[in-house]
Design a protein around this motif. Structure first.
Motif, short mmCIF file in Angstrom:
data_model
loop_
_atom_site.label_atom_id
_atom_site.label_comp_id
_atom_site.label_asym_id
_atom_site.label_seq_id
_atom_site.Cartn_x
_atom_site.Cartn_y
_atom_site.Cartn_z
N ASP A 1 0.80 -1.23 0.00
CA ASP A 1 0.00 0.00 0.00
C ASP A 1 0.82 1.27 0.00
N PHE B 1 -8.21 0.24 -10.91
CA PHE B 1 -8.16 0.77 -9.55
C PHE B 1 -6.96 0.18 -8.83
N LYS C 1 -9.69 -1.07 -4.02
CA LYS C 1 -11.10 -1.19 -4.34
C LYS C 1 -11.76 0.17 -4.57
N ASP C 2 -11.49 1.12 -3.68
CA ASP C 2 -12.16 2.42 -3.77
C ASP C 2 -11.23 3.56 -4.18
N ASP C 3 -9.98 3.24 -4.48
CA ASP C 3 -9.00 4.26 -4.84
C ASP C 3 -8.41 3.93 -6.21
N ARG C 4 -8.71 4.81 -7.17
CA ARG C 4 -8.21 4.54 -8.52
C ARG C 4 -6.70 4.72 -8.59
N ARG D 1 -2.89 5.51 -6.47
CA ARG D 1 -2.09 5.72 -5.26
C ARG D 1 -1.31 7.00 -5.47
N GLU E 1 -10.52 13.27 -11.39
CA GLU E 1 -11.16 11.98 -11.65
C GLU E 1 -12.50 12.12 -12.35
N THR F 1 -12.75 5.45 -19.20
CA THR F 1 -12.77 4.16 -18.50
C THR F 1 -13.19 3.01 -19.42
#
Length: 214
Positions: free
Chosen positions: A8, A140, A143-146, A148, A159, A164
């Protein structure tokens, strides 16, 4: 065990909270990069890869150690900047360890991996080619963060209206907002692409870039 590509981007120790001396912390983090590289080399051992692929992944880890520690020593000028550069290096080692089966590229000012540009709205070019019978699209990181992203200047990606859809050959432009950046700030970010077959994600890889604001 979690795959290296799922790292992460954040260290778990709190060395940065125990010192306010930039030079001491720089030395600590250079050592940390050397130490953690052995964990990623152990992953390569675990995979028992063909010789060529084994060498390719180890070379990627080795090159990342060198470049990351150069940036820690010469570019980063604050504890926060050192953290950004160090976490960028760890992310890149994870990517090298997991392998790069997809043809993807991320460019700022026509350079990849380690780049520099001026503060403002930064154009990020993302290219990718799907393998035969598949398509590729912007994915992504979590899961919820396209994306880093970690920086010394509160940088962020626009965004809204992202492309997409699926492509056989992807060539898109992203906008990285760094209007509040100052010279010597650093931004590290990861763009993830997903390879799709029959509407199912078949593979996914991220590519990490670090930007030095000048």
């Amino acid at each position: 065990m979690a795959m290296p590509m799922d790292y992460d981007g954040m260290r778990t120790d709190d060395a940065s909270l125990r010192t306010d001396n930039v030079d001491d912390y720089r030395r600590t983090c250079i050592d940390f990069i050397e130490d953690i590289s052995h964990d990623y080399e152990a992953w390569v051992d675990y995979y028992k890869l063909p010789e060529d692929e084994d060498k390719r992944r180890r070379a990627g880890i080795c090159a990342t150690i060198t470049r990351t520690n150069e940036w820690i020593a010469k570019v980063a000028q604050s504890i926060k900047a050192i953290d950004v550069v160090m976490n960028d290096g760890i992310q890149k080692m994870a990517e090298a360890t997991a392998g790069k089966p997809l043809q993807i590229g991320v460019f700022v000012n026509h350079k990849s991996g380690y780049t520099e540009t001026s503060p403002g709205i930064i154009d990020v070019t993302v290219k990718g080619t799907a393998r035969e019978g598949r398509k590729i699209k912007l994915g992504f990181h979590f899961k919820d963060d396209r994306f880093r992203i970690e920086s010394t200047c509160n940088a962020y990606f626009a965004e809204e209206n992202l492309p997409t859809q699926e492509f056989e050959n992807l060539d898109i432009h992203l906008k990285l907002y760094a209007e509040n950046a100052k010279p010597r700030d650093v931004i590290s970010f990861t763009v993830t692409l997903s390879e799709i077959q029959n509407d199912v994600e078949f593979d996914r890889r991220g590519l990490t870039t670090i930007v030095h604001l000048v």
